[in-house]
Write a protein that holds these residues in place. Structure first.
Motif, mmCIF file in Angstrom:
data_model
loop_
_atom_site.group_PDB
_atom_site.id
_atom_site.type_symbol
_atom_site.label_atom_id
_atom_site.label_comp_id
_atom_site.label_asym_id
_atom_site.label_seq_id
_atom_site.Cartn_x
_atom_site.Cartn_y
_atom_site.Cartn_z
ATOM 1 N N ILE A 156 50.835 51.075 44.829
ATOM 2 C CA ILE A 156 50.025 50.561 45.933
ATOM 3 C C ILE A 156 49.072 51.636 46.439
ATOM 4 N N MET B 272 45.058 51.447 46.455
ATOM 5 C CA MET B 272 44.245 51.650 47.662
ATOM 6 C C MET B 272 43.199 52.742 47.435
ATOM 7 N N LEU C 40 41.718 44.044 47.900
ATOM 8 C CA LEU C 40 42.525 44.183 49.120
ATOM 9 C C LEU C 40 43.580 43.083 49.205
ATOM 10 N N ALA C 41 43.231 41.893 48.752
ATOM 11 C CA ALA C 41 44.214 40.800 48.713
ATOM 12 C C ALA C 41 45.358 41.151 47.758
ATOM 13 N N VAL D 215 46.382 44.192 47.047
ATOM 14 C CA VAL D 215 47.162 45.235 47.721
ATOM 15 C C VAL D 215 48.068 44.598 48.767
ATOM 16 N N LYS D 216 47.524 43.666 49.531
ATOM 17 C CA LYS D 216 48.305 42.983 50.561
ATOM 18 C C LYS D 216 49.503 42.267 49.930
ATOM 19 N N SER D 217 49.296 41.624 48.814
ATOM 20 C CA SER D 217 50.367 40.938 48.102
ATOM 21 C C SER D 217 51.429 41.934 47.618
ATOM 22 N N ILE E 123 52.117 44.848 48.942
ATOM 23 C CA ILE E 123 52.836 45.332 50.121
ATOM 24 C C ILE E 123 53.878 44.300 50.556
ATOM 25 N N SER E 124 53.516 43.034 50.549
ATOM 26 C CA SER E 124 54.474 41.980 50.896
ATOM 27 C C SER E 124 55.651 41.973 49.928
ATOM 28 N N SER F 101 57.900 44.924 50.564
ATOM 29 C CA SER F 101 58.583 44.687 51.837
ATOM 30 C C SER F 101 59.782 43.774 51.647
#
Length: 112
Positions: free
Chosen positions: A42, A46, A66-67, A69-71, A73-74, A77
């Motif tokens: 990740i 970034m 960015l989408a 990366v967001k996925s 990170i989710s 998590s």
């Protein structure tokens, strides 16, 4: 912990290890290596997105990355949450550690 290894070294090598919380219970993380590997990816992603912005790449391309990366990170998590529930919270329930359970509820509220 394994002999002659620091806590950080065990994290880096992904070795399952125990933590002792301020509340007094200890728990084991089994997904440390996978989490660290995903986080490294990740971070690299970034850096690539940052470079895209610096180089004036199309905004649509940046948003798509960015989408992604967001996925990612989710996804990492969810791994951390599952590992925490499977180990830390199970131990907390066994030890009647209501403070750890309340901390998880607060963390979930902030996360969501």
């Amino acid at each position: 912990m394994e002999k002659n290894m620091t806590h950080d070294e065990m994290h880096e090598q992904g070795i399952a290890h125990e933590h002792t919380h301020e509340q007094g219970h200890s728990h084991t993380h089994k997904e440390t290596k996978a989490v660290l590997n995903r986080m490294s990816k990740i971070i690299g992603h970034m850096e690539a997105v940052k470079s895209m912005v610096e180089n004036g790449r199309d905004c649509s391309e940046v948003l798509i990355q960015l989408a992604a990366v967001k996925s990612a990170i989710s996804s990492v998590s969810r791994v951390i949450l599952k590992d925490h529930i499977d180990h830390c919270i199970v131990d907390a329930v066994r030890e009647n550690d209501t403070e750890s359970i309340e901390e998880l509820k607060k963390a979930i509220d902030k996360f969501l």
